[in-house]
Design an enzyme around this catalytic site. Structure first.
Site, PDB file in Angstrom:
ATOM      1  N   ARG A 122      18.145  29.572  18.462  1.00 38.82           N
ATOM      2  CA  ARG A 122      17.425  29.558  19.732  1.00 38.82           C
ATOM      3  C   ARG A 122      16.038  30.170  19.615  1.00 38.82           C
ATOM      4  NH1 ARG A 122      22.787  28.098  19.539  1.00 38.82           N
ATOM      5  NH2 ARG A 122      23.136  26.672  21.280  1.00 38.82           N
ATOM      6  N   HIS A 152      13.164  28.152  21.394  1.00 37.30           N
ATOM      7  CA  HIS A 152      12.393  28.712  22.506  1.00 37.30           C
ATOM      8  C   HIS A 152      10.900  28.715  22.191  1.00 37.30           C
ATOM      9  CE1 HIS A 152      15.190  30.559  25.569  1.00 37.30           C
ATOM     10  NE2 HIS A 152      16.033  30.106  24.657  1.00 37.30           N
ATOM     11  N   HIS A 207      25.163  23.392  20.704  1.00 36.27           N
ATOM     12  CA  HIS A 207      26.033  24.325  21.413  1.00 36.27           C
ATOM     13  C   HIS A 207      27.359  24.529  20.698  1.00 36.27           C
ATOM     14  CE1 HIS A 207      23.957  24.106  25.579  1.00 36.27           C
ATOM     15  NE2 HIS A 207      23.645  25.213  24.938  1.00 36.27           N
ATOM     16  N   THR A 208      27.560  23.831  19.622  1.00 34.62           N
ATOM     17  CA  THR A 208      28.712  24.152  18.784  1.00 34.62           C
ATOM     18  C   THR A 208      28.596  25.576  18.251  1.00 34.62           C
ATOM     19  OG1 THR A 208      30.079  23.307  16.977  1.00 34.62           O
ATOM     20  CG2 THR A 208      27.722  23.311  16.613  1.00 34.62           C
ATOM     21  N   TRP A 247      31.369  27.508  23.630  1.00 34.35           N
ATOM     22  CA  TRP A 247      31.585  26.092  23.892  1.00 34.35           C
ATOM     23  C   TRP A 247      32.666  25.515  22.969  1.00 34.35           C
ATOM     24  CZ3 TRP A 247      27.001  28.454  24.775  1.00 34.35           C
ATOM     25  CH2 TRP A 247      26.274  28.106  25.923  1.00 34.35           C
ATOM     26  N   THR A 248      32.845  26.165  21.827  1.00 30.73           N
ATOM     27  CA  THR A 248      33.816  25.681  20.840  1.00 30.73           C
ATOM     28  C   THR A 248      34.654  26.840  20.316  1.00 30.73           C
ATOM     29  OG1 THR A 248      32.278  25.972  18.981  1.00 30.73           O
ATOM     30  CG2 THR A 248      32.234  23.835  20.110  1.00 30.73           C
ATOM     31  N   ASP A 280      29.467  21.712  13.694  1.00 30.60           N
ATOM     32  CA  ASP A 280      30.131  20.424  13.520  1.00 30.60           C
ATOM     33  C   ASP A 280      30.026  19.665  14.843  1.00 30.60           C
ATOM     34  OD1 ASP A 280      31.995  21.604  15.221  1.00 30.60           O
ATOM     35  OD2 ASP A 280      33.455  21.987  13.628  1.00 30.60           O
ATOM     36  N   ASP A 303      26.160  20.256  30.434  1.00 34.51           N
ATOM     37  CA  ASP A 303      27.041  19.759  29.372  1.00 34.51           C
ATOM     38  C   ASP A 303      27.843  18.563  29.884  1.00 34.51           C
ATOM     39  OD1 ASP A 303      26.392  21.870  27.534  1.00 34.51           O
ATOM     40  OD2 ASP A 303      27.711  23.189  28.676  1.00 34.51           O
TER      41      ASP A 303
END
Length: 368
Positions: free
Chosen positions: A110, A114, A256-257, A288-289, A296, A317
């Protein structure tokens, strides 16, 4: 008779060429304005002649000097690129070690996003157009809502502390390699974090130039919100401004994984889940995962199925499978990780170059 002819030629052009000594005759060899005028009967004299240095006209001399200057400049530029590439490669190794010890993959990803995500394709001037220019290191930009927790790029909400922590992690590397720009360092860290988490190799370009002061930071309001009333429309408005398309919106969302959201900082997610209660790093938050430090295509699979209440699904999402155009790409990436990796690598590289100014203008690569 032959000697008389040679003497006549010598008198006609007394200074056109330098003479050499003749060992066999013990006297200076004859001189001529051009070897083509030598009598055929005098091969020994011809063998002793040599051409004098060419005499250039002033314009020619100036052009030759200019050519040498250009060659010297090109050589210096090539050496500078080689030196810069060597430092970036060494810094990449330090980033890899940092990732092993701190598990900071999500915030380094990020950090790069950003910095580049403020780009506006409708503004041509640098640095007014925003983008990957190292401006994120200044407090005035760190305190923007997108970086402080009110809004987020790629729907991640961060407090200033998160990005400040990311900056603190990479600052010793910057200090060790002062010739590397912040802009390059942020993007190097982001791409390396993806690769070290198991993601694709990103075809990165380097040589970005930094802005020099906080007055060159972009205005606030450039980054997406996590829960807008019309998520798909909002995503398009923000990403289209950067010159990105629907496929790139979807594929970049797949990052977001990696990572998690904390409600005390962003207002989104659970305080803790079975996937985050033991860290690594500070425990807590909602990911998220399940394997939130592994890159992945599980993000797309989980968003599609929505089977696990311990996994986060933000409005933006869910929009990836609700919007007809987005859904085509989201379905594809849920089924085909190879396709996701291929498209992600290209989109990440494009994002990392947005708004950047390079030296040399075409930039340079580290591998191959």
């Amino acid at each position: 008779m032959a000697a008389q002819r040679l003497a006549a030629l010598h008198a006609a052009a007394p200074s056109a060429f330098s003479s050499t000594s003749s060992a066999s005759h013990g006297r200076p060899a004859a001189r001529s304005s051009t070897t083509a005028l030598l009598p055929v009967a005098l091969p020994r004299a011809a063998a002793t002649l040599r051409a004098a240095p060419s005499r250039l006209l002033p314009q020619e001399a100036k052009a030759a000097g200019s050519g040498r200057s250009v060659m010297c400049m090109a050589s210096a530029a090539s050496a500078a690129v080689a030196s810069g590439a060597a430092e970036l490669k060494a810094a990449r190794e330090d980033i890899r070690e940092l990732l092993k010890t701190t598990h900071c993959h999500p915030i380094l990803v990020r950090l790069g996003w950003h910095d580049s995500g403020t780009y506006d394709k409708n503004i041509k001037e640098w640095p007014q157009r925003g983008g990957a220019n190292g401006s994120l290191r200044f407090d005035v930009e760190l305190k923007h809502g997108a970086n402080a927790g009110n809004i987020t790029f790629s729907r991640f909400r961060f407090l200033v502390a998160w990005l400040v922590n990311a900056l603190k992690l990479v600052q010793p590397i910057k200090d060790k390699y002062p010739n590397i720009s912040y802009a390059d360092l942020f993007q190097l860290a982001s791409a390396t974090a993806i690769e070290e988490a198991g993601g694709p190799k990103i075809p990165m370009t380097y040589g970005r130039i930094d802005v020099t002061g906080p007055e060159q930071c972009p205005p606030e309001g450039k980054l997406p919100d996590a829960g807008p009333s019309a998520p798909a429309d909002h995503l398009r408005k923000v990403f289209y401004r950067m010159g990105l398309d629907d496929k790139e919106i979807v594929v970049l969302s797949g990052a977001h994984t990696l990572g998690r959201s904390r409600p005390e900082r962003s207002g989104w997610g659970k305080p803790e889940t079975k996937y985050t209660k033991n860290g690594p790093g500070a425990p807590g938050g909602q990911s998220w995962t399940a394997e939130w430090l592994k890159f992945d295509n599980s993000y797309f699979k989980e968003i599609k199925e929505k089977r696990d209440q311990d996994l986060l699904v933000l409005p933006t999402d869910a929009a990836l499978f609700e919007d007809p155009t987005f859904k085509v790409y989201a379905e594809k990436y849920a089924e085909d990780q190879e396709a996701f990796f291929k498209d992600y690598a290209g989109a990440h590289a494009k994002l990392s170059n947005l708004g950047a100014k390079f030296n040399p203008p075409e930039g340079f690569t580290l591998d191959g």
